[in-house]
Design a protein around this motif. Structure first.
Motif, PDB file in Angstrom:
ATOM      1  N   ASP A  52      59.969  62.936  21.401  1.00 33.96           N
ATOM      2  CA  ASP A  52      60.335  61.906  22.898  1.00 33.96           C
ATOM      3  C   ASP A  52      60.064  62.722  24.816  1.00 33.96           C
ATOM      4  OD1 ASP A  52      61.474  59.703  21.337  1.00 33.96           O
ATOM      5  OD2 ASP A  52      63.351  60.424  21.452  1.00 33.96           O
ATOM      6  N   ASN A  53      59.849  61.933  24.774  1.00 29.21           N
ATOM      7  CA  ASN A  53      59.221  62.859  26.279  1.00 29.21           C
ATOM      8  C   ASN A  53      60.237  62.778  27.111  1.00 29.21           C
ATOM      9  OD1 ASN A  53      56.660  62.466  26.510  1.00 29.21           O
ATOM     10  ND2 ASN A  53      56.113  60.184  26.910  1.00 29.21           N
ATOM     11  N   LYS A  54      60.568  63.995  27.695  1.00 29.52           N
ATOM     12  CA  LYS A  54      61.820  63.728  28.030  1.00 29.52           C
ATOM     13  C   LYS A  54      62.152  65.145  30.040  1.00 29.52           C
ATOM     14  CE  LYS A  54      66.302  64.568  27.350  1.00 29.52           C
ATOM     15  NZ  LYS A  54      67.545  63.845  27.524  1.00 29.52           N
ATOM     16  N   LYS A  55      63.196  64.731  30.596  1.00 28.69           N
ATOM     17  CA  LYS A  55      63.238  65.435  31.928  1.00 28.69           C
ATOM     18  C   LYS A  55      64.284  66.473  31.470  1.00 28.69           C
ATOM     19  CE  LYS A  55      60.684  62.754  35.035  1.00 28.69           C
ATOM     20  NZ  LYS A  55      60.902  61.615  36.063  1.00 28.69           N
ATOM     21  N   PHE A  56      64.624  67.276  32.314  1.00 28.89           N
ATOM     22  CA  PHE A  56      65.743  68.052  32.603  1.00 28.89           C
ATOM     23  C   PHE A  56      65.127  69.002  33.932  1.00 28.89           C
ATOM     24  CE2 PHE A  56      64.714  68.692  28.256  1.00 28.89           C
ATOM     25  CZ  PHE A  56      66.287  68.174  26.986  1.00 28.89           C
ATOM     26  N   PHE A  57      67.065  69.348  34.181  1.00 29.11           N
ATOM     27  CA  PHE A  57      66.760  69.575  35.410  1.00 29.11           C
ATOM     28  C   PHE A  57      67.466  71.570  34.952  1.00 29.11           C
ATOM     29  CE2 PHE A  57      69.665  71.225  39.031  1.00 29.11           C
ATOM     30  CZ  PHE A  57      68.424  70.973  39.879  1.00 29.11           C
ATOM     31  N   LEU A  58      66.709  72.452  35.550  1.00 26.94           N
ATOM     32  CA  LEU A  58      66.789  73.521  35.683  1.00 26.94           C
ATOM     33  C   LEU A  58      67.106  74.610  36.913  1.00 26.94           C
ATOM     34  CD1 LEU A  58      64.488  73.143  33.062  1.00 26.94           C
ATOM     35  CD2 LEU A  58      63.860  75.312  33.448  1.00 26.94           C
ATOM     36  N   LYS A  59      68.459  75.160  36.469  1.00 31.33           N
ATOM     37  CA  LYS A  59      68.859  75.354  37.378  1.00 31.33           C
ATOM     38  C   LYS A  59      68.760  77.300  37.183  1.00 31.33           C
ATOM     39  CE  LYS A  59      72.808  74.734  39.766  1.00 31.33           C
ATOM     40  NZ  LYS A  59      73.920  75.149  39.967  1.00 31.33           N
ATOM     41  N   ASN A  60      67.874  78.178  38.129  1.00 33.05           N
ATOM     42  CA  ASN A  60      67.603  79.633  38.367  1.00 33.05           C
ATOM     43  C   ASN A  60      68.603  80.421  39.155  1.00 33.05           C
ATOM     44  OD1 ASN A  60      64.937  81.954  38.587  1.00 33.05           O
ATOM     45  ND2 ASN A  60      66.820  81.982  37.302  1.00 33.05           N
ATOM     46  N   ILE A  61      69.649  81.012  38.424  1.00 33.46           N
ATOM     47  CA  ILE A  61      70.399  82.061  39.194  1.00 33.46           C
ATOM     48  C   ILE A  61      69.488  83.115  39.955  1.00 33.46           C
ATOM     49  CG2 ILE A  61      73.245  82.550  39.386  1.00 33.46           C
ATOM     50  CD1 ILE A  61      73.105  79.630  38.813  1.00 33.46           C
ATOM     51  N   LEU A  62      69.470  83.388  41.145  1.00 32.99           N
ATOM     52  CA  LEU A  62      68.449  84.879  41.542  1.00 32.99           C
ATOM     53  C   LEU A  62      69.529  85.853  41.517  1.00 32.99           C
ATOM     54  CD1 LEU A  62      66.463  82.707  44.130  1.00 32.99           C
ATOM     55  CD2 LEU A  62      65.786  83.406  41.896  1.00 32.99           C
ATOM     56  N   GLU A  63      68.707  86.593  41.937  1.00 31.64           N
ATOM     57  CA  GLU A  63      69.332  88.417  41.462  1.00 31.64           C
ATOM     58  C   GLU A  63      69.994  88.462  42.677  1.00 31.64           C
ATOM     59  OE1 GLU A  63      66.887  91.550  40.957  1.00 31.64           O
ATOM     60  OE2 GLU A  63      66.454  90.927  38.810  1.00 31.64           O
ATOM     61  N   GLU A  64      69.584  87.994  44.301  1.00 29.25           N
ATOM     62  CA  GLU A  64      70.465  87.934  45.085  1.00 29.25           C
ATOM     63  C   GLU A  64      71.730  87.192  45.378  1.00 29.25           C
ATOM     64  OE1 GLU A  64      68.558  84.359  48.233  1.00 29.25           O
ATOM     65  OE2 GLU A  64      67.554  86.481  48.463  1.00 29.25           O
ATOM     66  N   SER A  65      71.216  86.115  44.342  1.00 28.91           N
ATOM     67  CA  SER A  65      72.862  85.395  44.284  1.00 28.91           C
ATOM     68  C   SER A  65      74.078  85.896  43.373  1.00 28.91           C
ATOM     69  CB  SER A  65      72.691  84.120  43.607  1.00 28.91           C
ATOM     70  OG  SER A  65      71.953  83.613  44.416  1.00 28.91           O
ATOM     71  N   GLU A  66      73.206  87.303  42.462  1.00 27.29           N
ATOM     72  CA  GLU A  66      74.567  87.376  41.941  1.00 27.29           C
ATOM     73  C   GLU A  66      75.321  88.641  42.322  1.00 27.29           C
ATOM     74  OE1 GLU A  66      74.618  88.070  37.700  1.00 27.29           O
ATOM     75  OE2 GLU A  66      75.108  86.151  38.292  1.00 27.29           O
ATOM     76  N   GLN A  67      75.004  88.457  43.710  1.00 32.31           N
ATOM     77  CA  GLN A  67      76.224  90.297  44.531  1.00 32.31           C
ATOM     78  C   GLN A  67      76.842  89.240  44.749  1.00 32.31           C
ATOM     79  OE1 GLN A  67      73.138  91.869  47.609  1.00 32.31           O
ATOM     80  NE2 GLN A  67      71.744  91.673  47.280  1.00 32.31           N
ATOM     81  N   LEU A  68      76.197  87.802  45.027  1.00 32.51           N
ATOM     82  CA  LEU A  68      77.909  86.848  45.479  1.00 32.51           C
ATOM     83  C   LEU A  68      78.757  86.261  44.217  1.00 32.51           C
ATOM     84  CD1 LEU A  68      76.979  85.645  48.765  1.00 32.51           C
ATOM     85  CD2 LEU A  68      78.834  87.651  48.116  1.00 32.51           C
ATOM     86  N   LEU A  69      77.586  86.250  42.917  1.00 34.09           N
ATOM     87  CA  LEU A  69      78.138  85.300  42.100  1.00 34.09           C
ATOM     88  C   LEU A  69      77.787  86.034  40.481  1.00 34.09           C
ATOM     89  CD1 LEU A  69      76.403  81.570  43.407  1.00 34.09           C
ATOM     90  CD2 LEU A  69      79.447  82.316  43.937  1.00 34.09           C
ATOM     91  N   GLN A  70      78.942  85.853  40.099  1.00 38.44           N
ATOM     92  CA  GLN A  70      78.752  85.896  38.469  1.00 38.44           C
ATOM     93  C   GLN A  70      77.950  84.928  37.103  1.00 38.44           C
ATOM     94  OE1 GLN A  70      81.213  86.874  40.590  1.00 38.44           O
ATOM     95  NE2 GLN A  70      80.195  88.968  41.135  1.00 38.44           N
ATOM     96  N   PHE A  71      77.192  84.970  37.020  1.00 41.57           N
ATOM     97  CA  PHE A  71      76.330  83.974  36.214  1.00 41.57           C
ATOM     98  C   PHE A  71      76.886  83.450  34.965  1.00 41.57           C
ATOM     99  CE2 PHE A  71      73.400  82.860  33.208  1.00 41.57           C
ATOM    100  CZ  PHE A  71      73.208  81.621  33.350  1.00 41.57           C
ATOM    101  N   GLU A  72      78.457  84.855  34.271  1.00 40.45           N
ATOM    102  CA  GLU A  72      79.017  84.563  33.483  1.00 40.45           C
ATOM    103  C   GLU A  72      79.600  83.326  33.917  1.00 40.45           C
ATOM    104  OE1 GLU A  72      82.020  86.923  30.305  1.00 40.45           O
ATOM    105  OE2 GLU A  72      80.703  87.781  32.403  1.00 40.45           O
ATOM    106  N   LYS A  73      80.261  83.561  34.956  1.00 39.56           N
ATOM    107  CA  LYS A  73      81.122  82.880  35.771  1.00 39.56           C
ATOM    108  C   LYS A  73      80.844  80.980  35.300  1.00 39.56           C
ATOM    109  CE  LYS A  73      84.908  86.039  38.201  1.00 39.56           C
ATOM    110  NZ  LYS A  73      85.182  86.151  39.054  1.00 39.56           N
ATOM    111  N   ILE A  74      79.637  80.896  36.382  1.00 41.65           N
ATOM    112  CA  ILE A  74      79.022  79.754  36.345  1.00 41.65           C
ATOM    113  C   ILE A  74      78.568  79.043  35.400  1.00 41.65           C
ATOM    114  CG2 ILE A  74      76.519  78.754  37.039  1.00 41.65           C
ATOM    115  CD1 ILE A  74      76.655  80.762  39.523  1.00 41.65           C
ATOM    116  N   SER A  75      77.778  79.256  34.561  1.00 43.72           N
ATOM    117  CA  SER A  75      77.575  78.996  33.320  1.00 43.72           C
ATOM    118  C   SER A  75      78.990  78.652  32.322  1.00 43.72           C
ATOM    119  CB  SER A  75      76.638  80.749  32.252  1.00 43.72           C
ATOM    120  OG  SER A  75      77.327  81.248  32.294  1.00 43.72           O
ATOM    121  N   LYS A  76      79.931  78.877  31.949  1.00 38.37           N
ATOM    122  CA  LYS A  76      81.550  78.947  31.402  1.00 38.37           C
ATOM    123  C   LYS A  76      81.712  77.443  32.239  1.00 38.37           C
ATOM    124  CE  LYS A  76      83.386  82.889  29.357  1.00 38.37           C
ATOM    125  NZ  LYS A  76      84.056  84.478  30.114  1.00 38.37           N
ATOM    126  N   ASN A  77      81.526  77.422  33.585  1.00 40.12           N
ATOM    127  CA  ASN A  77      81.770  76.213  33.989  1.00 40.12           C
ATOM    128  C   ASN A  77      81.684  74.454  33.413  1.00 40.12           C
ATOM    129  OD1 ASN A  77      83.295  77.169  35.769  1.00 40.12           O
ATOM    130  ND2 ASN A  77      82.805  77.142  37.734  1.00 40.12           N
TER     131      ASN A  77
END
Length: 312
Positions: A52-77
């Motif tokens: 099937d033809n499919k559309k997805f939405f991708l979020k890419n957490i940048l390194e500059e964001s990792e200084q204030l946010l942790q990808f592990e916490k975000i992805s668990k949500n």
């Protein structure tokens, strides 16, 4: 920073049932009173998924964001919150800091007029009540810990102080001393109530996006964040309290209002920091920061905060 071709190759290598990947970066970088400047990169991915033809939405957490946010916490949500009002999670790629969600076809971000509509508010509050009944999340950060983290970050990184630094920080610690130790039930909350995080279609169905900041929190803190976005006047908080709790109580409305002040301050400092550390100069982090500082300042100076806090 990953190139589009890099991300497409990563997707092809990780998912055997996905082919013909085509990525287009979404331009969501405009700051306005109802849209905070984005801290990540977003993509629309067109592909063939299975047959099937499919559309997805991708979020890419940048390194500059990792200084204030942790990808592990975000992805668990995104893994732990499974409600029909949110976009379905397809997958998380930890190494590349990618979150892949179903694309919300025929939905667009709400504007402030739509967000202030009574039926829309009821739907959003119903979502918040459903979210609060989920099992506990892995994140328990709150508006107090976040603001303190951001203030400490400014000090540790020796960033310039924002305007009226002492006034805002002294006000924060005064409120914190009064509010933080109040007994409260902590439940899963959305917390990030920017108008751009509520999607609507032609049937006025609502989808809630951006689960990055979801945490076990005082629901009045979440409501405070919401009213900071939708309420133009303090007395507009009252029907929201009644809708959520089934009864109106002045002490709850007062607590909600105080939290709305803290929400303004949190996002003001957060975007101030990004205006200093981000390499993406085209994003107007400082514009959104100034709007939230202005809102916070207006509330602090226009109301007798001491008297309001006496009944919380």
């Amino acid at each position: 920073m990953l190139k589009n071709t890099d991300i497409a190759e990563i997707i092809n290598n990780n998912f055997r049932d996905i082919s013909s990947v085509n990525l287009s970066e979404l331009s969501l970088a405009v700051a306005s009173p109802s849209r905070k400047a984005i801290e990540h990169r977003y993509f629309q991915m067109d592909c063939i998924h299975g047959n099937d033809n499919k559309k997805f939405f991708l979020k890419n957490i940048l390194e500059e964001s990792e200084q204030l946010l942790q990808f592990e916490k975000i992805s668990k949500n995104y893994k732990n919150i499974d409600l029909e009002e949110t976009a379905n999670l397809f997958s998380v790629l930890n190494k590349e800091k990618l979150i892949i969600l179903d694309y919300l076809e025929d939905y667009k971000t709400t504007n402030l007029k739509q967000l202030r509509d009574k039926d829309t508010i009821t739907k959003i509050l119903n979502f918040k009540k459903k979210l609060s009944k989920l099992k506990k999340l892995d994140n328990s950060e709150n508006v107090f810990s976040n603001i303190e983290k951001y203030i400490n970050y400014i000090d540790n990184k020796k960033l310039p102080k924002f305007h009226k630094f002492k006034f805002f920080t002294n006000s924060f610690y005064l409120i914190k001393k009064k509010l933080e130790d109040i007994d409260k039930d902590l439940v899963p909350c959305h917390v990030d109530n920017s108008a751009s995080n509520f999607m609507i279609n032609k049937n006025n169905d609502i989808k809630i996006i951006d689960l990055d900041f979801c945490s076990d929190n005082d629901p009045l803190s979440d409501l405070g964040s919401f009213v900071a976005e939708v309420c133009l006047f303090k007395n507009e908080i009252n029907p929201i309290i009644e809708e959520y709790y089934g009864v109106y109580k002045q002490n709850l409305a007062n607590r909600c209002f105080i939290y709305s002040i803290l929400d303004d301050l949190k996002w003001a400092i957060y975007n101030f920091i990004y205006s200093k550390i981000s390499k993406r100069g085209h994003i107007e982090f400082m514009k959104y920061s100034n709007w939230r500082f202005l809102s916070c300042n207006q509330k602090l100076l226009s109301y007798d905060i001491g008297q309001i806090m006496e009944n919380i």
